[in-house]
Design an enzyme around this catalytic site. Sequence first.
Site, PDB file in Angstrom:
ATOM      1  CG  MET A 154      43.176  48.900  46.144  1.00  0.00           C
ATOM      2  SD  MET A 154      43.586  50.642  46.109  1.00  0.00           S
ATOM      3  CE  MET A 154      43.355  51.018  44.383  1.00  0.00           C
ATOM      4  CG  HIS A 197      38.727  43.309  37.056  1.00  0.00           C
ATOM      5  ND1 HIS A 197      39.883  42.562  36.890  1.00  0.00           N
ATOM      6  CD2 HIS A 197      39.147  44.551  37.441  1.00  0.00           C
ATOM      7  CE1 HIS A 197      40.937  43.309  37.126  1.00  0.00           C
ATOM      8  NE2 HIS A 197      40.524  44.530  37.486  1.00  0.00           N
ATOM      9  CG  HIS A 228      40.777  41.880  41.039  1.00  0.00           C
ATOM     10  ND1 HIS A 228      39.847  42.746  40.525  1.00  0.00           N
ATOM     11  CD2 HIS A 228      41.782  42.641  41.526  1.00  0.00           C
ATOM     12  CE1 HIS A 228      40.277  43.996  40.699  1.00  0.00           C
ATOM     13  NE2 HIS A 228      41.450  43.960  41.293  1.00  0.00           N
ATOM     14  N   GLY A 267      49.418  41.044  40.160  1.00  0.00           N
ATOM     15  CA  GLY A 267      49.299  41.063  38.705  1.00  0.00           C
ATOM     16  C   GLY A 267      50.450  41.794  38.038  1.00  0.00           C
ATOM     17  CG  ASP A 320      48.784  47.387  38.919  1.00  0.00           C
ATOM     18  OD1 ASP A 320      48.513  48.563  38.680  1.00  0.00           O
ATOM     19  OD2 ASP A 320      47.916  46.488  38.958  1.00  0.00           O
ATOM     20  CD  GLN A 374      50.673  47.311  43.108  1.00  0.00           C
ATOM     21  OE1 GLN A 374      50.210  48.417  43.396  1.00  0.00           O
ATOM     22  NE2 GLN A 374      49.891  46.293  42.774  1.00  0.00           N
ATOM     23  CB  SER A 398      41.874  48.654  34.943  1.00  0.00           C
ATOM     24  OG  SER A 398      41.924  49.665  35.935  1.00  0.00           O
TER      25      SER A 398
HETATM   26  P1  AMP Z   1      43.824  46.535  42.372  1.00  0.00           P
HETATM   27  O1  AMP Z   1      42.567  46.053  42.996  1.00  0.00           O
HETATM   28  O2  AMP Z   1      43.623  47.253  41.075  1.00  0.00           O
HETATM   29  O3  AMP Z   1      44.733  47.250  43.338  1.00  0.00           O
HETATM   30  O4  AMP Z   1      44.624  45.231  41.949  1.00  0.00           O
HETATM   31  C1  AMP Z   1      44.809  44.160  42.820  1.00  0.00           C
HETATM   32  C2  AMP Z   1      45.694  43.153  42.160  1.00  0.00           C
HETATM   33  O5  AMP Z   1      45.086  42.721  40.938  1.00  0.00           O
HETATM   34  C3  AMP Z   1      47.071  43.713  41.777  1.00  0.00           C
HETATM   35  O6  AMP Z   1      48.059  42.727  42.023  1.00  0.00           O
HETATM   36  C4  AMP Z   1      46.912  43.995  40.314  1.00  0.00           C
HETATM   37  O7  AMP Z   1      48.134  43.960  39.597  1.00  0.00           O
HETATM   38  C5  AMP Z   1      46.010  42.838  39.876  1.00  0.00           C
HETATM   39  N1  AMP Z   1      45.325  43.138  38.628  1.00  0.00           N
HETATM   40  C6  AMP Z   1      44.628  44.257  38.313  1.00  0.00           C
HETATM   41  N2  AMP Z   1      44.189  44.193  37.041  1.00  0.00           N
HETATM   42  C7  AMP Z   1      44.623  43.007  36.539  1.00  0.00           C
HETATM   43  C8  AMP Z   1      44.504  42.350  35.276  1.00  0.00           C
HETATM   44  N3  AMP Z   1      43.842  42.921  34.253  1.00  0.00           N
HETATM   45  N4  AMP Z   1      45.079  41.138  35.126  1.00  0.00           N
HETATM   46  C9  AMP Z   1      45.754  40.552  36.159  1.00  0.00           C
HETATM   47  N5  AMP Z   1      45.899  41.109  37.375  1.00  0.00           N
HETATM   48  C10 AMP Z   1      45.343  42.321  37.560  1.00  0.00           C
END
Ligand code: AMP
Length: 289
Positions: free
Chosen positions: A40, A44, A47, A157, A160, A163, A195
């Site tokens: 989304m 960081h 990602h 990741g 989650d 998920q 996050s």
């Molecule tokens: P998001 O943009 O938060 O929806 O996350 C996108 C992807 O990045 C998802 O697969 C998350 O699980 C993963 N993700 C988010 N935070 C982390 C983290 N700290 N370490 C590893 N993967 C992450």
Amino acid sequence: MTAPATHSATPRLIRTTQDLQAWSDGCRRDGRTIAMVPTMGALHAGHLSLVKAAAEKADAVVVSIFVNPTQFGPGEDFDAYPRTEAADVEKLTGHGVEVVFAPNAAEMYPDGFATTVTVGGPSAGLETDFRPHFFAGVATVVTKLLLAARPHYAVFGEKDYQQLLVVKRLARDLNIGTEIVGRPTVREADDLALSSRNAYLDAAARRAASRLPAVLRHVVIALEAGAPVEAALADGRAALEREGFAVDYLSLCDAETLSAPRPNAPRRLLVAARIGTTRLIDNMGVAAA
Ligand code: AMP
């Protein structure tokens, strides 16, 4: 024939599903494998760790950036969610990303859109008890992304964790043809899981937030030392409340199914807790009892 991206290349920005499908078809015609990293945005190091894994797995990497409205409920942070597309594309430059897919909401959900993907199994409980809309939104958008990019691999990741299991299940149940790859959580120096929502934390909440992984680790140690599960969870919950958290759940589950832990099988400790107005989730592995 599209030239493969070099590691220094700026990713190509694609806005439509049709263009993404054409790019994917081209890769497949050329015999190149594809790995996708759905996000989304507000990228960081967590990602970027997924991007690195994707680049190691496949010839071509596509990162999607889409703040998916259908996975937010009324009163949640859809409007406030950070949107930093230009900075995100900049961050992805030099990491072997060939394409950034950044559609708008009308492209993903045109007028008349009427399909929802619902997954059973690992969707039950935990997040669903507090965000009942969430996994249908995630499952629907991930299905659309995977069918548009037709990647050989998609990297998610463990941050989650529920998920990740839901996406694995839907890819298997719907014969999507994509291998779902899970990667470990990347953490700050003080152990807080990275996050995009950490940006919401003010200084005091940020300090308190680092207690969340500390309490989790404490509970993991107690459980692995053989403490009774209910007592260890009650202690963990009380410790979080003392630190100022409102706890949505702190649960020990079977690591593969998220149902009740089974003897001699790996377990997972999962938490969702709110500090001020920010809701944090985290999880850790617990060795089999
Ligand atoms: P998001 O943009 O938060 O929806 O996350 C996108 C992807 O990045 C998802 O697969 C998350 O699980 C993963 N993700 C988010 N935070 C982390 C983290 N700290 N370490 C590893 N993967 C992450």
